[in-house]
Design a protein around this motif. Structure first.
Motif, PDB file in Angstrom:
ATOM      1  N   PHE A 211       0.839  -1.197   0.000  1.00 19.14           N
ATOM      2  CA  PHE A 211       0.000   0.000   0.000  1.00 19.14           C
ATOM      3  C   PHE A 211       0.876   1.250   0.000  1.00 19.14           C
ATOM      4  O   PHE A 211       1.899   1.300   0.689  1.00 19.14           O
ATOM      5  CB  PHE A 211      -0.907   0.013   1.236  1.00 19.14           C
ATOM      6  CG  PHE A 211      -1.672  -1.267   1.433  1.00 19.14           C
ATOM      7  CD1 PHE A 211      -2.861  -1.496   0.762  1.00 19.14           C
ATOM      8  CD2 PHE A 211      -1.187  -2.258   2.280  1.00 19.14           C
ATOM      9  CE1 PHE A 211      -3.564  -2.683   0.931  1.00 19.14           C
ATOM     10  CE2 PHE A 211      -1.876  -3.445   2.463  1.00 19.14           C
ATOM     11  CZ  PHE A 211      -3.068  -3.661   1.783  1.00 19.14           C
ATOM     12  N   VAL A 212       0.460   2.245  -0.775  1.00 24.40           N
ATOM     13  CA  VAL A 212       1.188   3.513  -0.854  1.00 24.40           C
ATOM     14  C   VAL A 212       0.240   4.642  -0.471  1.00 24.40           C
ATOM     15  O   VAL A 212      -0.907   4.697  -0.942  1.00 24.40           O
ATOM     16  CB  VAL A 212       1.742   3.756  -2.276  1.00 24.40           C
ATOM     17  CG1 VAL A 212       2.512   5.077  -2.333  1.00 24.40           C
ATOM     18  CG2 VAL A 212       2.642   2.607  -2.704  1.00 24.40           C
ATOM     19  N   TYR A 213       0.731   5.536   0.381  1.00 26.70           N
ATOM     20  CA  TYR A 213      -0.052   6.692   0.825  1.00 26.70           C
ATOM     21  C   TYR A 213       0.694   7.963   0.464  1.00 26.70           C
ATOM     22  O   TYR A 213       1.916   8.026   0.581  1.00 26.70           O
ATOM     23  CB  TYR A 213      -0.291   6.633   2.337  1.00 26.70           C
ATOM     24  CG  TYR A 213      -1.146   5.467   2.763  1.00 26.70           C
ATOM     25  CD1 TYR A 213      -2.521   5.596   2.905  1.00 26.70           C
ATOM     26  CD2 TYR A 213      -0.569   4.215   3.000  1.00 26.70           C
ATOM     27  CE1 TYR A 213      -3.309   4.518   3.282  1.00 26.70           C
ATOM     28  CE2 TYR A 213      -1.345   3.132   3.375  1.00 26.70           C
ATOM     29  CZ  TYR A 213      -2.714   3.287   3.512  1.00 26.70           C
ATOM     30  OH  TYR A 213      -3.490   2.220   3.877  1.00 26.70           O
ATOM     31  N   GLU A 214      -0.064   8.966   0.041  1.00 26.86           N
ATOM     32  CA  GLU A 214       0.526  10.240  -0.356  1.00 26.86           C
ATOM     33  C   GLU A 214       0.306  11.305   0.713  1.00 26.86           C
ATOM     34  O   GLU A 214      -0.664  11.248   1.482  1.00 26.86           O
ATOM     35  CB  GLU A 214      -0.093  10.709  -1.674  1.00 26.86           C
ATOM     36  CG  GLU A 214       0.107   9.725  -2.825  1.00 26.86           C
ATOM     37  CD  GLU A 214      -0.488  10.228  -4.124  1.00 26.86           C
ATOM     38  OE1 GLU A 214       0.203  10.989  -4.819  1.00 26.86           O
ATOM     39  OE2 GLU A 214      -1.633   9.873  -4.428  1.00 26.86           O
ATOM     40  N   ASP A 215       1.221  12.280   0.761  1.00 26.12           N
ATOM     41  CA  ASP A 215       1.111  13.429   1.666  1.00 26.12           C
ATOM     42  C   ASP A 215       0.992  13.027   3.127  1.00 26.12           C
ATOM     43  O   ASP A 215       0.324  13.697   3.917  1.00 26.12           O
ATOM     44  CB  ASP A 215      -0.098  14.301   1.283  1.00 26.12           C
ATOM     45  CG  ASP A 215       0.069  14.898  -0.102  1.00 26.12           C
ATOM     46  OD1 ASP A 215       1.197  15.324  -0.424  1.00 26.12           O
ATOM     47  OD2 ASP A 215      -0.907  14.902  -0.869  1.00 26.12           O
ATOM     48  N   GLY A 216       1.623  11.912   3.482  1.00 29.51           N
ATOM     49  CA  GLY A 216       1.621  11.505   4.879  1.00 29.51           C
ATOM     50  C   GLY A 216       0.313  10.909   5.353  1.00 29.51           C
ATOM     51  O   GLY A 216       0.171  10.569   6.528  1.00 29.51           O
ATOM     52  N   GLN A 217      -0.677  10.770   4.465  1.00 31.09           N
ATOM     53  CA  GLN A 217      -1.955  10.184   4.858  1.00 31.09           C
ATOM     54  C   GLN A 217      -1.794   8.670   4.973  1.00 31.09           C
ATOM     55  O   GLN A 217      -1.341   8.021   4.040  1.00 31.09           O
ATOM     56  CB  GLN A 217      -3.037  10.513   3.818  1.00 31.09           C
ATOM     57  CG  GLN A 217      -3.278  12.004   3.646  1.00 31.09           C
ATOM     58  CD  GLN A 217      -3.744  12.662   4.930  1.00 31.09           C
ATOM     59  OE1 GLN A 217      -4.609  12.146   5.620  1.00 31.09           O
ATOM     60  NE2 GLN A 217      -3.169  13.813   5.250  1.00 31.09           N
TER      61      GLN A 217
END
Length: 540
Positions: free
Chosen positions: A508-514
């Motif tokens: 899983f990849v999350y953007e902007d620290g989310q």
């Protein structure tokens, strides 16, 4: 009786008569019959070219034993056999010229990379065997087998077998039995030469069956065993020897990169992001592994990127020149390559290396197979275990059961993980967060704990990127782990000292620290049901 044959039409001569018949060698009939007896009628097909004294023997190798995911990673169709086509002299068979070899699948003729590797292996095997093969030699071997069944033959064989005293019972634990079964001494080595007692065709089939499950363990060019820190990986690959890199570049094995760019744009974007992060890391001399081996497009006899002569600055320039995935998917691949070549002649070869050197199977999950509780659209199936490790894992799972847990690691580490596997980094130079609970792979059933290990990545992705538009990326994997007594649980921090007991399943990849829901617990029954639903009920 002779086995059935498919006959090619014989050309008519000027006198109106067929060309003189060339009789097929009787040893060929015997060998064809042996394949049908041991396997099945459909395991072999024969096409005869009498006028040129040739015969094509198609051996059908069943690969249905491969998992669907492994078959997908290897780009083969597990529901249809791999065809080995051998062309012999019809009348001379083993006394004639060395047979030619073709390897293909009817529905995978284009880009059948596995066939390239298997053809090289079988050509070398047949060439070595051919040096001492003859019809008479084979006939003698088969006579030995038949003599075993004669009266007295069986008794003679078993007279030398010691019968143990019934009072001396040997006790062996289940654990010892498993270790014995999977030890290198107990397993038949995949390169061992099968017996000739059932004929040359059966020997070739047996050797093929030995080699196919372990193709990932050997270099696709030189066929020497890979040496990896944490065991073999899922996808076949070339070794780091320069001669192999040059040969690999000319085999066309990397041509599949074009298809990957066109159909797996989000995965390619992720691979490039990981490469960027590792290259920009202050720890790049340690974690940027492997370093690319890329042939110079202007000088095919030299390496533009060489692990023995590292130039991170030149590599960075080439990587910066790789256009965004949005741009890559806008036009035909030929045009894409032209655009990249204008920017930097090493950009396209580097992109090919980034794609082809990935030894894990990673594909974007469709929305119907995504885990809803993870709250990110960037969800991937991630498999890195080769068939042998997966088999050991399943055996251990039957004995001890399994569960799911998260593994968090900084994105800069994933460039290496996808190519070398999840390694036990405790007390090594790869260690980043310490090993307070001992040596092993660190996992947690609680998402927030693993997210803490994933850190923050600041990767300069072009703003027009179609997918990962943020410079701040967090990555976490969901793994399946064996719940044996070896798994050490320190509250919600688990340590598994046995690498074979951990297999990645999702990424899983999350953007902007989310990071989505930080309170996910894989031991929650509802969470487990959702995971098993997505997997398809394979892990029970």
């Amino acid at each position: 009786m002779y086995p059935e044959w498919t006959l090619m039409a014989k050309p008519v001569s000027l006198q109106g008569h067929y060309a003189t018949d060339l009789s097929r060698h009787p040893q060929l009939d015997i060998d064809v019959g042996a394949v049908r007896d041991i396997y099945s009628e459909s395991a072999i097909s024969v096409r005869e070219y009498e006028t040129i004294d040739d015969v094509d023997i198609d051996l059908h190798i069943n690969i249905s034993f491969l998992d669907e995911e492994v078959a997908s990673a290897w780009k083969v169709t597990r529901t249809e056999p791999i065809i080995l086509r051998l062309r012999f002299s019809l009348s001379q068979y083993l006394d004639g010229p060395e047979p030619t070899v073709e390897v293909f699948q009817p529905n995978c003729k284009d880009g059948f990379c596995l066939g390239v590797q298997l053809k090289r292996i079988l050509s070398m095997f047949i060439s070595n065997q051919w040096k001492h093969l003859s019809n008479e030699f084979l006939n003698a071997q088969q006579r030995k087998r038949h003599s075993w069944f004669k009266a007295g033959g069986t008794i003679k064989k078993f007279r030398t077998v010691a019968v143990p005293d019934s009072r001396s019972t040997v006790h062996i634990t289940t654990r010892q039995l498993i270790q014995l079964f999977f030890s290198s001494q107990a397993l038949i080595h995949c390169k061992s030469i099968p017996t000739l007692e059932y004929g040359f065709l059966v020997q070739v089939m047996k050797y093929s069956e030995q080699r196919i499950p372990t193709l990932n363990d050997y270099c696709v060019v030189c066929d020497e065993q890979h040496v990896f820190q944490n065991g073999s990986m899922l996808k076949p690959a070339v070794c780091t020897r320069e001669l192999c890199v040059f040969s690999f570049n000319t085999l066309g094995v990397m041509s599949g990169a074009a298809e990957d760019v066109a159909t797996g744009a989000e995965v390619v974007d992720l691979l490039v992001a990981m490469c960027h992060a590792a290259l920009e890391s202050a720890r790049k001399s340690i974690i940027f592994d492997p370093y690319p081996s890329v042939v110079d497009p202007h000088d095919p006899k030299s390496l533009a990127f060489n692990p023995k002569k590292r130039s991170y600055e030149r590599l960075q320039r080439a990587l910066d020149s790789i256009t965004s995935i949005r741009e890559i998917t806008q036009g035909p691949y030929v045009e894409i390559k032209k655009q990249m070549d204008k920017l930097d002649p090493l950009a396209h070869p580097l992109l090919q290396w980034i794609i082809s050197s990935n030894r894990s199977h990673i594909v974007k999950l469709p929305s119907s197979r995504q885990l809803k509780f993870m709250h990110t659209s960037h969800q991937f199936l991630l498999l890195s275990s080769p068939p042998a490790k997966e088999a050991r894992f399943r055996t251990a799972r039957k004995l001890h059961g399994s569960t799911f847990a998260f593994h968090g690691s900084h994105i800069e580490n994933w460039h290496s993980i996808l190519r070398n596997g999840l390694v036990n980094a405790s007390y090594t130079k790869l260690q980043l967060h310490g090993a307070a609970y001992g040596k092993g792979i660190y996992l947690s059933p609680i998402s927030s704990i693993s997210f803490g290990y994933s850190g923050k990545s600041f990767w300069c992705q072009p703003t027009q990127s179609r997918f990962l538009q943020s410079r701040n990326l967090n990555c976490v994997a969901l793994c399946e782990v064996i719940t044996s007594k070896d798994l050490q649980k320190h509250g919600n921090i688990w340590v598994c000292p046995i690498s074979d007991h951990v297999c990645t399943r999702f990424f899983f990849v999350y953007e902007d620290g989310q990071v989505g829901d930080a309170n996910i617990n894989t031991q929650d029954v509802r969470i487990q049901k959702e995971i098993l639903r997505v997997i398809g009920g394979q892990s029970t």
